[in-house]
Motif scaffolding. Structure first.
Motif, PDB file in Angstrom:
ATOM      1  N   MET A   1       0.834  -1.181   0.000  1.00 43.91           N
ATOM      2  CA  MET A   1       0.000   0.000   0.000  1.00 43.91           C
ATOM      3  C   MET A   1       0.878   1.243   0.000  1.00 43.91           C
ATOM      4  SD  MET A   1      -2.546   1.358   2.955  1.00 43.91           S
ATOM      5  CE  MET A   1      -1.649   2.761   3.542  1.00 43.91           C
ATOM      6  N   ASP A   2       0.541   2.203  -0.867  1.00 42.60           N
ATOM      7  CA  ASP A   2       1.236   3.486  -0.867  1.00 42.60           C
ATOM      8  C   ASP A   2       0.612   4.381   0.189  1.00 42.60           C
ATOM      9  OD1 ASP A   2       2.898   2.817  -2.978  1.00 42.60           O
ATOM     10  OD2 ASP A   2       1.462   3.515  -4.480  1.00 42.60           O
ATOM     11  N   GLU A   3       1.425   5.113   0.914  1.00 43.11           N
ATOM     12  CA  GLU A   3       0.902   6.085   1.861  1.00 43.11           C
ATOM     13  C   GLU A   3       0.430   7.305   1.084  1.00 43.11           C
ATOM     14  OE1 GLU A   3       3.972   6.789   4.728  1.00 43.11           O
ATOM     15  OE2 GLU A   3       3.543   4.909   5.764  1.00 43.11           O
ATOM     16  N   GLU A   4      -0.598   7.949   1.591  1.00 44.93           N
ATOM     17  CA  GLU A   4      -1.141   9.118   0.920  1.00 44.93           C
ATOM     18  C   GLU A   4      -1.917   9.957   1.918  1.00 44.93           C
ATOM     19  OE1 GLU A   4      -4.351   8.160  -1.899  1.00 44.93           O
ATOM     20  OE2 GLU A   4      -4.604   6.292  -0.822  1.00 44.93           O
ATOM     21  N   VAL A   5      -2.280  11.151   1.510  1.00 46.90           N
ATOM     22  CA  VAL A   5      -3.148  11.993   2.312  1.00 46.90           C
ATOM     23  C   VAL A   5      -4.398  12.250   1.468  1.00 46.90           C
ATOM     24  CG1 VAL A   5      -2.277  14.247   1.564  1.00 46.90           C
ATOM     25  CG2 VAL A   5      -3.146  13.977   3.859  1.00 46.90           C
ATOM     26  N   ILE A   6      -5.564  12.186   2.095  1.00 46.99           N
ATOM     27  CA  ILE A   6      -6.814  12.412   1.380  1.00 46.99           C
ATOM     28  C   ILE A   6      -7.584  13.505   2.117  1.00 46.99           C
ATOM     29  CG2 ILE A   6      -8.959  11.408   0.503  1.00 46.99           C
ATOM     30  CD1 ILE A   6      -7.573   8.637   0.760  1.00 46.99           C
ATOM     31  N   PRO A   7      -7.680  14.699   1.536  1.00 46.56           N
ATOM     32  CA  PRO A   7      -8.445  15.762   2.187  1.00 46.56           C
ATOM     33  C   PRO A   7      -9.920  15.377   2.324  1.00 46.56           C
ATOM     34  CG  PRO A   7      -7.067  16.649   0.440  1.00 46.56           C
ATOM     35  CD  PRO A   7      -7.034  15.153   0.311  1.00 46.56           C
ATOM     36  N   ILE A   8     -10.519  15.786   3.431  1.00 44.62           N
ATOM     37  CA  ILE A   8     -11.950  15.607   3.647  1.00 44.62           C
ATOM     38  C   ILE A   8     -12.578  16.991   3.578  1.00 44.62           C
ATOM     39  CG2 ILE A   8     -13.773  14.863   5.228  1.00 44.62           C
ATOM     40  CD1 ILE A   8     -11.707  12.961   6.500  1.00 44.62           C
ATOM     41  N   LEU A   9     -13.552  17.150   2.696  1.00 49.67           N
ATOM     42  CA  LEU A   9     -14.233  18.426   2.535  1.00 49.67           C
ATOM     43  C   LEU A   9     -15.672  18.293   3.005  1.00 49.67           C
ATOM     44  CD1 LEU A   9     -12.926  19.393  -1.012  1.00 49.67           C
ATOM     45  CD2 LEU A   9     -12.043  20.111   1.205  1.00 49.67           C
ATOM     46  N   ARG A  10     -16.132  19.258   3.763  1.00 48.78           N
ATOM     47  CA  ARG A  10     -17.509  19.298   4.254  1.00 48.78           C
ATOM     48  C   ARG A  10     -18.418  19.785   3.136  1.00 48.78           C
ATOM     49  NH1 ARG A  10     -22.103  18.947   5.834  1.00 48.78           N
ATOM     50  NH2 ARG A  10     -23.007  19.958   7.647  1.00 48.78           N
ATOM     51  N   VAL A  11     -19.481  19.021   2.874  1.00 47.57           N
ATOM     52  CA  VAL A  11     -20.468  19.395   1.866  1.00 47.57           C
ATOM     53  C   VAL A  11     -21.867  19.251   2.457  1.00 47.57           C
ATOM     54  CG1 VAL A  11     -18.956  18.755  -0.059  1.00 47.57           C
ATOM     55  CG2 VAL A  11     -20.576  17.077   0.834  1.00 47.57           C
ATOM     56  N   LYS A  12     -22.791  20.065   2.001  1.00 48.30           N
ATOM     57  CA  LYS A  12     -24.173  19.976   2.469  1.00 48.30           C
ATOM     58  C   LYS A  12     -24.945  18.901   1.731  1.00 48.30           C
ATOM     59  CE  LYS A  12     -24.399  24.776   3.812  1.00 48.30           C
ATOM     60  NZ  LYS A  12     -24.886  26.102   3.465  1.00 48.30           N
ATOM     61  N   ASP A  13     -24.709  18.785   0.427  1.00 47.66           N
ATOM     62  CA  ASP A  13     -25.430  17.836  -0.419  1.00 47.66           C
ATOM     63  C   ASP A  13     -24.405  17.098  -1.277  1.00 47.66           C
ATOM     64  OD1 ASP A  13     -26.830  16.625  -2.576  1.00 47.66           O
ATOM     65  OD2 ASP A  13     -28.475  18.059  -2.355  1.00 47.66           O
ATOM     66  N   ALA A  14     -24.150  15.853  -0.941  1.00 51.08           N
ATOM     67  CA  ALA A  14     -23.106  15.081  -1.624  1.00 51.08           C
ATOM     68  C   ALA A  14     -23.380  14.959  -3.117  1.00 51.08           C
ATOM     69  CB  ALA A  14     -22.958  13.707  -0.987  1.00 51.08           C
ATOM     70  N   ALA A  15     -24.636  14.783  -3.514  1.00 58.36           N
ATOM     71  CA  ALA A  15     -24.945  14.634  -4.941  1.00 58.36           C
ATOM     72  C   ALA A  15     -24.582  15.906  -5.713  1.00 58.36           C
ATOM     73  CB  ALA A  15     -26.424  14.291  -5.135  1.00 58.36           C
ATOM     74  N   VAL A  16     -24.884  17.068  -5.151  1.00 61.68           N
ATOM     75  CA  VAL A  16     -24.525  18.340  -5.788  1.00 61.68           C
ATOM     76  C   VAL A  16     -23.004  18.464  -5.856  1.00 61.68           C
ATOM     77  CG1 VAL A  16     -24.583  20.860  -5.494  1.00 61.68           C
ATOM     78  CG2 VAL A  16     -26.672  19.506  -5.153  1.00 61.68           C
ATOM     79  N   ALA A  17     -22.327  18.126  -4.772  1.00 64.02           N
ATOM     80  CA  ALA A  17     -20.867  18.216  -4.730  1.00 64.02           C
ATOM     81  C   ALA A  17     -20.228  17.263  -5.744  1.00 64.02           C
ATOM     82  CB  ALA A  17     -20.352  17.920  -3.325  1.00 64.02           C
ATOM     83  N   VAL A  18     -20.716  16.035  -5.832  1.00 67.64           N
ATOM     84  CA  VAL A  18     -20.161  15.064  -6.783  1.00 67.64           C
ATOM     85  C   VAL A  18     -20.311  15.589  -8.212  1.00 67.64           C
ATOM     86  CG1 VAL A  18     -20.481  12.762  -7.783  1.00 67.64           C
ATOM     87  CG2 VAL A  18     -20.373  13.046  -5.293  1.00 67.64           C
ATOM     88  N   ALA A  19     -21.447  16.180  -8.528  1.00 68.54           N
ATOM     89  CA  ALA A  19     -21.645  16.741  -9.873  1.00 68.54           C
ATOM     90  C   ALA A  19     -20.674  17.891 -10.131  1.00 68.54           C
ATOM     91  CB  ALA A  19     -23.091  17.211 -10.040  1.00 68.54           C
TER      92      ALA A  19
END
Length: 110
Positions: A1-19
């Motif tokens: 496994m490669d080490e990595e960093v994954i930012p977590i962003l706060r969203v109100k509506d995941a479907a809107v954010a994914v689009a």
């Protein structure tokens, strides 16, 4: 496994954010909810770059800044209708997602 960093962003509506992140070339990889109707936690990816988008209130603060290095910032700028700025280190744009998270997107100077 490669080490990595994954930012977590706060969203109100995941479907809107994914689009919205889809316009940046990210694709939805998976989504988790503890039960139907509960907040979503979603992974989106663009090649080897991943982000977590969370509807959970305690996971991240709004208005986060993430730097995304891409091969062609001009294509991203065209998609969002913004002007590219030239800096000594990169050609860059700054975008704001629907939840107020800022993304500085750049292509390194040659």
């Amino acid at each position: 496994m490669d080490e990595e960093v994954i930012p977590i962003l706060r969203v109100k509506d995941a479907a809107v954010a994914v689009a919205w992140y889809g316009r940046l070339g990210f694709v939805r990889r998976w989504e988790h909810r503890f039960e139907p109707g509960f907040p979503a936690f979603v992974e989106v990816a663009r090649g080897g770059v991943r982000l977590f988008l969370s509807e959970h209130e305690g996971d991240a603060r709004p208005n986060t800044l993430v730097y995304l290095r891409v091969r062609d910032v001009d294509a991203v700028a065209d998609e969002f209708g913004v002007r590219v700025e030239d800096a000594p280190w990169a050609r860059e744009i700054e975008l704001v997602d629907p939840d107020g998270n800022r993304l500085r997107v750049g292509t390194p100077a040659e």
